[in-house]
Design a protein around this motif. Sequence first.
Motif, PDB file in Angstrom:
ATOM      1  N   SER A 206      36.515  29.927  37.762  1.00 55.92           N
ATOM      2  CA  SER A 206      36.026  30.109  36.388  1.00 55.92           C
ATOM      3  C   SER A 206      35.085  31.301  36.321  1.00 55.92           C
ATOM      4  O   SER A 206      35.132  32.099  35.375  1.00 55.92           O
ATOM      5  N   ASN A 207      34.234  31.449  37.320  1.00 58.87           N
ATOM      6  CA  ASN A 207      33.319  32.593  37.358  1.00 58.87           C
ATOM      7  C   ASN A 207      34.074  33.907  37.528  1.00 58.87           C
ATOM      8  O   ASN A 207      33.675  34.942  36.990  1.00 58.87           O
ATOM      9  N   ILE A 208      35.173  33.873  38.289  1.00 55.06           N
ATOM     10  CA  ILE A 208      35.980  35.085  38.462  1.00 55.06           C
ATOM     11  C   ILE A 208      36.560  35.518  37.120  1.00 55.06           C
ATOM     12  O   ILE A 208      36.517  36.697  36.750  1.00 55.06           O
ATOM     13  N   ALA A 209      37.129  34.572  36.374  1.00 55.86           N
ATOM     14  CA  ALA A 209      37.711  34.894  35.070  1.00 55.86           C
ATOM     15  C   ALA A 209      36.664  35.457  34.122  1.00 55.86           C
ATOM     16  O   ALA A 209      36.945  36.348  33.318  1.00 55.86           O
ATOM     17  N   GLU A 210      35.452  34.929  34.238  1.00 60.34           N
ATOM     18  CA  GLU A 210      34.367  35.367  33.357  1.00 60.34           C
ATOM     19  C   GLU A 210      33.703  36.637  33.866  1.00 60.34           C
ATOM     20  O   GLU A 210      32.839  37.197  33.196  1.00 60.34           O
ATOM     21  N   GLN A 211      34.112  37.090  35.044  1.00 54.92           N
ATOM     22  CA  GLN A 211      33.511  38.265  35.689  1.00 54.92           C
ATOM     23  C   GLN A 211      32.006  38.085  35.847  1.00 54.92           C
ATOM     24  O   GLN A 211      31.201  38.973  35.551  1.00 54.92           O
ATOM     25  N   ALA A 212      31.626  36.880  36.331  1.00 50.64           N
ATOM     26  CA  ALA A 212      30.215  36.522  36.440  1.00 50.64           C
ATOM     27  C   ALA A 212      29.646  36.765  37.835  1.00 50.64           C
ATOM     28  O   ALA A 212      28.576  36.264  38.160  1.00 50.64           O
ATOM     29  N   GLU A 217      29.292  39.017  45.908  1.00 54.19           N
ATOM     30  CA  GLU A 217      29.341  37.588  45.590  1.00 54.19           C
ATOM     31  C   GLU A 217      30.781  37.105  45.503  1.00 54.19           C
ATOM     32  O   GLU A 217      31.110  36.015  45.977  1.00 54.19           O
ATOM     33  N   PHE A 218      31.642  37.936  44.914  1.00 56.11           N
ATOM     34  CA  PHE A 218      33.040  37.544  44.806  1.00 56.11           C
ATOM     35  C   PHE A 218      33.651  37.342  46.182  1.00 56.11           C
ATOM     36  O   PHE A 218      34.297  36.329  46.447  1.00 56.11           O
ATOM     37  N   LEU A 219      33.466  38.320  47.070  1.00 60.80           N
ATOM     38  CA  LEU A 219      34.060  38.232  48.405  1.00 60.80           C
ATOM     39  C   LEU A 219      33.543  37.009  49.157  1.00 60.80           C
ATOM     40  O   LEU A 219      34.302  36.304  49.826  1.00 60.80           O
ATOM     41  N   GLU A 220      32.247  36.744  49.044  1.00 59.68           N
ATOM     42  CA  GLU A 220      31.677  35.582  49.728  1.00 59.68           C
ATOM     43  C   GLU A 220      32.244  34.281  49.175  1.00 59.68           C
ATOM     44  O   GLU A 220      32.518  33.341  49.925  1.00 59.68           O
ATOM     45  N   ASN A 221      32.435  34.235  47.852  1.00 58.56           N
ATOM     46  CA  ASN A 221      32.919  33.008  47.237  1.00 58.56           C
ATOM     47  C   ASN A 221      34.404  32.780  47.455  1.00 58.56           C
ATOM     48  O   ASN A 221      34.832  31.652  47.723  1.00 58.56           O
ATOM     49  N   VAL A 222      35.206  33.836  47.341  1.00 58.42           N
ATOM     50  CA  VAL A 222      36.643  33.649  47.501  1.00 58.42           C
ATOM     51  C   VAL A 222      36.983  33.272  48.935  1.00 58.42           C
ATOM     52  O   VAL A 222      37.968  32.568  49.187  1.00 58.42           O
ATOM     53  N   GLU A 247      50.174  22.519  46.121  1.00 58.17           N
ATOM     54  CA  GLU A 247      51.286  23.147  45.416  1.00 58.17           C
ATOM     55  C   GLU A 247      50.941  23.216  43.931  1.00 58.17           C
ATOM     56  O   GLU A 247      50.278  22.319  43.415  1.00 58.17           O
ATOM     57  N   PRO A 248      51.354  24.278  43.237  1.00 57.57           N
ATOM     58  CA  PRO A 248      52.143  25.389  43.741  1.00 57.57           C
ATOM     59  C   PRO A 248      51.320  26.354  44.593  1.00 57.57           C
ATOM     60  O   PRO A 248      50.125  26.536  44.352  1.00 57.57           O
ATOM     61  N   LEU A 249      51.975  26.959  45.562  1.00 53.33           N
ATOM     62  CA  LEU A 249      51.345  27.975  46.388  1.00 53.33           C
ATOM     63  C   LEU A 249      50.867  29.113  45.494  1.00 53.33           C
ATOM     64  O   LEU A 249      51.589  29.557  44.604  1.00 53.33           O
ATOM     65  N   ARG A 250      49.625  29.572  45.710  1.00 54.01           N
ATOM     66  CA  ARG A 250      49.121  30.641  44.859  1.00 54.01           C
ATOM     67  C   ARG A 250      48.171  31.557  45.606  1.00 54.01           C
ATOM     68  O   ARG A 250      47.643  31.214  46.663  1.00 54.01           O
ATOM     69  N   PHE A 251      47.954  32.727  45.024  1.00 53.19           N
ATOM     70  CA  PHE A 251      47.200  33.787  45.673  1.00 53.19           C
ATOM     71  C   PHE A 251      46.244  34.433  44.675  1.00 53.19           C
ATOM     72  O   PHE A 251      46.462  34.401  43.471  1.00 53.19           O
ATOM     73  N   ARG A 252      45.163  35.034  45.224  1.00 58.39           N
ATOM     74  CA  ARG A 252      44.226  35.770  44.389  1.00 58.39           C
ATOM     75  C   ARG A 252      43.735  36.985  45.167  1.00 58.39           C
ATOM     76  O   ARG A 252      43.485  36.902  46.372  1.00 58.39           O
ATOM     77  N   CYS A 253      43.596  38.117  44.476  1.00 58.89           N
ATOM     78  CA  CYS A 253      43.179  39.337  45.166  1.00 58.89           C
ATOM     79  C   CYS A 253      41.676  39.555  45.022  1.00 58.89           C
ATOM     80  O   CYS A 253      40.989  38.829  44.316  1.00 58.89           O
ATOM     81  N   HIS A 254      41.175  40.596  45.693  1.00 56.45           N
ATOM     82  CA  HIS A 254      39.726  40.809  45.754  1.00 56.45           C
ATOM     83  C   HIS A 254      39.133  41.268  44.428  1.00 56.45           C
ATOM     84  O   HIS A 254      37.915  41.237  44.244  1.00 56.45           O
ATOM     85  N   THR A 255      39.992  41.692  43.466  1.00 61.80           N
ATOM     86  CA  THR A 255      39.471  42.024  42.140  1.00 61.80           C
ATOM     87  C   THR A 255      39.668  40.886  41.144  1.00 61.80           C
ATOM     88  O   THR A 255      39.157  40.952  40.033  1.00 61.80           O
TER      89      THR A 255
END
Length: 350
Positions: A206-212, A217-222, A247-255
């Motif tokens: 949720s914080n990623i979507a909000e760019q919070a 911080e992002f790298l540490e959290n992901v 499932e479903p298998l999913r991915f997220r990038c560093h941005t």
Amino acid sequence: MPGHDIIVIGTSAGGLRALSVIVSGLPTQINAVFFVVQHLEANKPSILPQILEDVSSLPASHPTDGEKIQTGRIYIAPPDYHLLVNSGSMRVVRGPQENRFRPAIDTLFRSAARTYGPRVVGVILTGYLDDGTVGLQAVKKRGGVAVVQDPNEAEYPSMAKSALRYVKVDYCIPLAQIPDLLVRLASVPAAEEESYPVSKEIEIESNIAEQAMNTQEFLENVEQIGIRTTYTCPECNGSIWQIGKEEPLRFRCHTGHSFTANIFLSEQSQNVENALWSAVRAMEEKVTFSRQMAERMKNLNLQKAATKYQDHAQSLDEEVSLIRGIIINGFATKRSIAGEYEEPQEEKLR
């Protein structure tokens, strides 16, 4: 105790008719608020609020960032913006796309689940691909209610089928029955929120979507919710993490771009196809230039050199034909693998 008064609805292809059926069946006085994501073209203005107001007794609008939530209203994500739900207000942000979409259904559902827990009702309607499945999982984890349109009557059943495949759905019913169900659920007391704590994944995503979060911080959290892979993001070429083990298998990038496995495969295939077409273009230019040089050598009576250039052009031409065959056959294979997950052009709502 409050009822299930936070109702989030997600739809894609065929959604205009489905949304019209639902909102036209809602009473003027209802102790609930509705948040809607319909996949729309990013570069076109939307008149979806006006369309829904014409058939509903409730006011509808595209909210602004920070706008206060009012009961008895319909809020619709504007084109190219995520709609997120906070306590008493909304965020309207251009966060990273999820499953190639902005607005995305998953981001809305996840934010509502984080903030309102058991009070949330998540509704998945007609549409292609699988946006909304992961968001509906978040709704269930926080004690909310999952409602899915019966895929047998959905104009485009892929989204509903995906939700049924991966989520323990509470109601799978025809579209015409959904308005009465929502009215009833709005008056049914929700469970205690403390019984369904916010998971680390829901909070961080949720914080990623909000760019919070800043980059560090992002790298540490992901890293806390995912496992780094050797893949790169098809959108920005950044590092990719596999998120969770469900499932479903999913991915997220560093941005922040996020993909389920089917979308990730489709994006990779498209990138390969683009690269091959670039190779075809470069090689065809070289074929043309080699033949030009062969003609020039002939004019200079340098037959040996002319033959060399002509043979080189012929060899390249044959290689170009092979690559074209790979592209054509590969594209057909990609569509076969993706099957019902191939997304057509979205409805034009403007």
